[in-house]
Design a protein around this motif. Structure first.
Motif, mmCIF file in Angstrom:
data_model
loop_
_atom_site.group_PDB
_atom_site.id
_atom_site.type_symbol
_atom_site.label_atom_id
_atom_site.label_comp_id
_atom_site.label_asym_id
_atom_site.label_seq_id
_atom_site.Cartn_x
_atom_site.Cartn_y
_atom_site.Cartn_z
ATOM 1 N N LYS A 1 15.480 3.339 -3.390
ATOM 2 C CA LYS A 1 14.326 4.155 -3.860
ATOM 3 C C LYS A 1 14.991 5.748 -4.159
ATOM 4 O O LYS A 1 14.081 6.570 -4.956
ATOM 5 N N ILE B 1 4.886 9.171 -3.703
ATOM 6 C CA ILE B 1 4.295 8.322 -5.407
ATOM 7 C C ILE B 1 5.459 7.661 -5.451
ATOM 8 O O ILE B 1 5.937 6.791 -5.613
ATOM 9 N N SER B 2 6.847 8.784 -5.490
ATOM 10 C CA SER B 2 8.462 8.009 -6.082
ATOM 11 C C SER B 2 8.982 7.416 -4.452
ATOM 12 O O SER B 2 10.010 6.200 -4.822
ATOM 13 N N THR C 1 -2.679 5.582 -5.619
ATOM 14 C CA THR C 1 -1.423 6.338 -4.615
ATOM 15 C C THR C 1 -1.646 7.975 -4.136
ATOM 16 O O THR C 1 -1.958 8.155 -3.502
ATOM 17 N N SER D 1 2.618 1.562 -3.572
ATOM 18 C CA SER D 1 2.302 1.773 -4.649
ATOM 19 C C SER D 1 0.796 1.092 -4.842
ATOM 20 O O SER D 1 0.986 -0.550 -4.448
#
Length: 1095
Positions: free
Chosen positions: A1071, A728-729, A739, A734
């Motif tokens: 990210k 998810i991160s 997700t 996305s």
């Protein structure tokens, strides 16, 4: 605190302190919070906020120093920053607690069991104000460790309390001030003067505890009597009544088995440690006889059917030319024995012996061979564990016999390399004893198992002790006296090597710089420390080193090593390279002799030749030991423990860095990420695993997942929940609320061995598929996420049917040949199915397994209608909140409608599973439906094969959607929809079709909600209402509908918006940086912006 730093409820705060954090030259006054897993700092001053969160596992150095710029501060170093904290009210208390927490973190990196131990800290009965209960528990743990190390007690012994007192020593008629320590099973005394007196009284030996009458000589005395007829008087006790009550309570809980009641019985029990009852000893047994020689003529046998081994030291069985004892050496040996007998008479014998400076002097002069086994057991503390675990070794031997694993294979390989020059290990008697001891320990402690050098040390122990004694000495050596030495990464030896380098800089500064340049210390110290000099010195000399080691501990090994360097300083300073330095030290150690040894000299395998014609200069081992005490005796055990902590941080972090580089090297060749990106991903991946050990619902299982015997790549593995959090991160795709569903599918796709865990390579393989590669590669990943096994059967009602459909669809050409072989219509068919073809088939399969990365798009199975709808759902969620989402929605609506029509075209041939193949295979393939028909049906099959290329051509034509031929396309669609009942397609004119496609997609994206549950009704209904509705609600499943990856790819390429979306580059480092900030709640002001220090 938890809300401020984003910590979960399970994170335990230990204590917090007021201090200043130095940002440049500006101090920021705030609060330092120390939790079990993190160091946190928060300051809010003049509108400026500073927040720091650092994991203890990221700390590489922790030191307390004072400089002009930072007066009396604590320096915390990580891999990429240095932080300074000062202005503490009690800096010593803070630093000590920080050391404890950092040490716990290092133990967790080193050993899985530490996670479990550190989560079960005992809760205090009466919490005190302003003092964290957890902090008091940690203080108690530190005291326990110091107590056990000082008196060499078992690892499970817990200190109950200690008090100041004096001990009356009858040998010099004095009161010695010191401290009494009381624990569950022992009463111990340590004098304030280090060498004055140490005393250990096991409660199993105590018979009477009473308050004696006070006098001017003995004020408030306490008398303790033992079964060995010794009485100890402690005086000047502050709370004598309470102390007596505590000791009485512990005595009542002491096991009521009959222990050894005298020195004579103690010796007999050593000979047969498996017996719990103590037989009467003949009155003629002399007091001076060693316990290992009590039954010199009674060999024991632990396991029936095995080669018998003596219940005494092997040296007694293989003693040669005993007439040597009649010479001067024999006389000196007798004098040593007599000196020890006098010592036993004055100071006591056995575990309750007074240990004084006189005891150390006798040890330095060499322990007599007849007493060596007995005294090694006493000084190491192994005797305590042996008598409290009767029969333990025999049970271990019985359980381990006949079982084989990696440790036993290594043991068998090294058995004949263990002192091969000694006669005791040139026959099966000694070899069998060594095998049993090493195998038993490998089964006792599978974490260590077996490590090279253990065989050398154990073989020497067996020379002076019986098997069980040698086993418990090995336990004391590996688990207490040389912690972490004998594991796969020899961490303990590396830690003490770092201490040796530090001591060399302090005591021999001139030589230290030269040795660092040559790189000699790291080479020599491992062999010296791991084998206690047994592999580099003649045996007769090295065994004296072992005598002193069991009495003094690692302190003695370090001071002897310094003495050896000091003796060779002039020669070493003139060395030009490492080889020359090694030659000098090797020659020196080869010529360290023991002229007092009564055993015949054992040939020492000289590793190096002497140079020149001059005979080598011999060095007496006792002179070397004397010199080491004269020059370096000011080394303190407490200082060494402090240095061990400091070096352990460096060594373990260095090993972790090595592991990271090793893993990155292993995966970098197959992955599109750069080395820097892989290293950052590894840090994030490892941190996620550690978080599960800190805070996970099942922390024990998470810690158990790490098997340190595995390669570095396999050691850290995460489960689906942790993978979802990372996905998810970090994902560039996305999908909002969808997700986690996509993350679960990717996890199942990557988990090839189906153990519900993935390692780092599998993780970065999945991430690389989304970040790197062209449009085709990214679409291939997305395509696979909507096929089994990634697609969960629960996510679509027809998944099981789709799985069976794909099984047929992926049928290889060879499998079709097998079907043709079953229908024996001609000799040609038999030839097609012969064994050479099968052999080539398996070769191709093996090649595919080895070169899985060369998978082509033709290898991908076709997608069913249900799976295609799931793919459309994912795409619509993926485009949400994109800057050009309207264009993307319009494009995907167009592509989805077109692909649904292409799938309908494919239904015309779905009942005929013929595949386009080469001409020589076309005549040999029979349709399973027509197997019962006559062979004349081959003509119809051939005609069907001829139509297949036309169908493929039509599919591609549909993908291009040429507007010049609308009438022809409508004619084809009309024919197809006319064939299948319930077909979702309806006859539409070209204008109607075009307008319907554009308007429905536009109106859908403009009206809003793009949730998964609405997509089937609004989106896929473009021109195909029946199909999507049936697929959504499960009323009718069109199992004949399918679409291939090539068709999806070709359709996607027609839309520029889709191509641009999948080909845009995303920076994963950004990210990762964002993920760290969110996960650690990392915040800072614009003026005082802090870089991430989480490592």
């Amino acid at each position: 605190m938890r809300k401020q730093f984003g910590m979960p409820e399970v994170e335990k705060l230990v204590n917090y302190y007021s201090c200043s954090y130095w940002k440049g030259r500006v101090p920021r006054q705030g609060w330092l919070y120390l939790t079990v897993n993190h160091l946190c700092f928060y300051s809010f001053l003049l509108g400026k906020e500073v927040t720091l969160v650092i994991q203890w596992v990221d700390v590489t150095q922790l030191e307390k120093n004072a400089t002009l710029l930072f007066p009396e501060c604590i320096k915390v170093s990580t891999r990429d920053s240095e932080l300074y904290f000062s202005m503490f009210l009690n800096i010593n208390e803070t630093f000590k607690l920080m050391e404890q927490l950092a040490n716990i973190a290092m133990r967790q990196l080193l050993d899985n069991e530490s996670f479990l131990q550190d989560k079960s800290l005992p809760k205090p009965r009466k919490p005190l104000k302003n003092i964290s209960a957890l902090k008091r528990d940690l203080d108690a743990r530190a005291k326990n460790e110091c107590y056990r190390a000082t008196f060499r007690l078992p690892k499970d012994e817990c200190l109950d309390g200690h008090t100041d007192c004096t001990l009356w020593t009858p040998f010099n008629k004095m009161h010695i001030p010191g401290q009494m320590f009381v624990s569950n099973n022992y009463i111990c005394f340590a004098s304030k003067a280090e060498e004055a007196c140490h005393l250990i009284i096991p409660l199993r030996e105590v018979t009477i505890v009473e308050k004696a009458d006070s006098s001017s000589v003995l004020p408030s005395p306490l008398s303790i009597s033992t079964k060995s007829k010794m009485t100890f008087f402690f005086a000047n006790l502050k709370d004598r009544d309470f102390l007596v009550q505590r000791i009485s309570d512990f005595l009542q809980r002491t096991p009521s088995k009959k222990p050894c009641s005298s020195d004579r019985e103690w010796k007999w029990n050593l000979a047969d440690p498996g017996c719990e009852e103590v037989p009467e000893l003949p009155s003629s047994s002399p007091l001076a006889v060693s316990p290992t020689s009590a039954l010199s003529n009674q060999p024991g046998n632990f396991c029936a059917g095995e080669v018998p081994t003596a219940s005494q030291g092997l040296l007694k069985l293989f003693r040669r030319n005993s007439e040597e004892l009649l010479g001067s050496k024999g006389a000196k040996e007798k004098m040593k024995e007599e000196s020890w007998n006098i010592h036993f008479f004055e100071y006591g014998r056995g575990m309750c012996m007074y240990r004084t400076a006189k005891t150390r002097e006798l040890v330095q002069k060499g322990i007599p061979e007849n007493l060596r086994g007995e005294l090694w057991l006493l000084f190491s503390g192994a005797w305590n564990e042996m008598v409290t675990h009767p029969g333990y070794y025999a049970d271990l031997v019985e359980k381990s016999m006949g079982k084989y694993n990696l440790a036993t294979e290594e043991i068998e390989r090294d058995l004949h390399r263990s002192m091969p020059e000694h006669p005791a290990f040139q026959n099966e008697l000694g070899i069998a004893a060594l095998r049993r001891v090493l195998t038993a320990y490998a089964f006792r402690n599978p974490t260590i198992g077996y490590c090279q050098a253990m065989n050398i040390v154990t073989s020497v122990l067996l020379l002076y002790c019986n098997e069980e004694e040698a086993f418990w000495l090995l336990v004391a050596l590996c688990e207490r006296m040389l912690p972490d030495y004998y594991n796969t990464r020899v961490v303990g030896a590396l830690v003490d090597q770092g201490i040796f380098e530090e001591l060399t800089r302090e005591y021999l500064p001139q030589l230290s710089e030269k040795m660092q340049d040559l790189g000699v210390i790291s080479t020599i110290s491992l062999s010296w420390f791991l084998t206690l000099f047994l592999s580099v010195m003649p045996f007769e000399s090295a065994v004296v080193i072992v005598d002193c080691f069991f009495y003094e501990g690692i302190k003695f090994i370090l001071q002897v090593s310094l003495a050896i360097l000091d003796a060779n300083m002039e020669k070493l300073l003139q060395c030009c390279d490492e080889g020359e330095a090694m030659t000098i030290l090797g020659r020196y150690l080869d010529n360290v002799v023991n002229r007092q040894s009564v055993s015949p000299p054992i040939p020492h395998l000289h590793a190096l030749l002497t140079s020149g014609d001059d005979p080598p200069l011999e060095i007496d081992i006792f002179e070397l030991i004397k010199t080491s005490y004269e020059k370096f005796s000011n080394l303190k055990a407490d200082d060494i423990e402090q240095m061990r902590f400091k070096q352990r941080l460096k060594v373990i972090q260095s090993l972790e860095d090595t592991a990271k580089k090793s893993v990155v090297r292993a995966v970098s060749g197959d992955i599109g990420f750069s080395i820097e990106e892989l290293e950052e991903l590894y840090v994030v991946f490892k941190a996620k695993y550690l978080m599960s050990c800190y805070w996970g619902n099942n922390r024990a299982a998470a810690a158990a997942r790490r098997d340190q015997s595995l390669p570095y790549l396999e050691q850290y593995r995460i489960d689906m929940e942790q993978f979802k959090e990372l996905f998810i991160s970090l994902t560039p795709w996305s999908c909002g609320a969808h997700t986690p569903v996509l993350a679960g599918r990717l996890f199942r796709l990557l988990d090839e061995n189906r153990d519900s865990l993935i390692n780092f390579k599998e993780f970065v393989t999945g991430m690389s598929g989304m970040y790197h590669g062209d449009l085709t590669e990214k679409l291939k990943v997305l395509y696979k996420l909507h096929l089994p096994p990634a697609l969960n059967p629960e996510e679509t009602e027809s998944a099981l049917e789709a799985t069976s459909y794909f099984t047929e669809d992926v049928t290889t050409e060879e499998t079709q040949e097998d079907k043709g072989r079953r229908n024996e219509n001609g000799p040609e068919k038999e030839e097609k199915g012969t064994s050479p073809q099968d052999y080539r088939y398996y070769l191709r399969m093996w090649a595919k397994e080895k070169e899985s990365k060369k998978e082509t798009i033709k290898d991908l199975p076709k997608m069913s209608q249900e799976q295609f709808i799931e793919l459309c759902k994912t795409l619509y969620n993926m485009f949400s909140e994109d800057p050009v989402e309207q264009e993307l929605y319009h494009a995907i609506a167009t592509v989805a409608s077109l692909l649904l029509r292409i799938g309908e075209v494919g239904k015309k041939f779905s009942n005929k599973p013929m595949r386009k193949s080469e001409d020589y295979k076309a005549n040999n393939t029979q349709d399973p439906v027509s197997e019962e028909e006559s062979p004349t049906s081959e003509q119809s099959q051939n005609s069907a094969v001829e139509q297949q290329p036309q169908a493929d051509h039509e599919d591609k034509t549909c993908g291009d959607a040429q507007p010049e031929k609308p009438q022809q396309e409508n004619q084809t669609l009309g024919d197809v929809s006319g064939e299948g009942q319930g077909s979702p397609l309806q006859l539409l004119s070209d204008d109607e079709t075009k307008d319907d496609m554009s308007m429905s997609s536009y109106s859908m994206v403009s009206t809003g909600s793009l949730q998964c549950e609405d997509i089937a009704d609004d989106t896929v209904l473009v021109g195909c209402e029946g199909t999507s509705s049936a697929a959504r609600y499960g009323s009718t499943i069109d199992t004949d509908w399918s679409i291939s990856f090539e068709q999806i790819l070709a359709s996607m390429l027609t839309e520029t918006a889709l191509v641009n979306y999948f080909e845009k580059k995303v920076d994963i480092l950004q990210k990762i940086k964002d993920q760290k900030k969110v996960e650690r709640q990392f915040s800072s002001s614009s003026d005082y912006e802090l870089s991430s220090v989480s490592g």
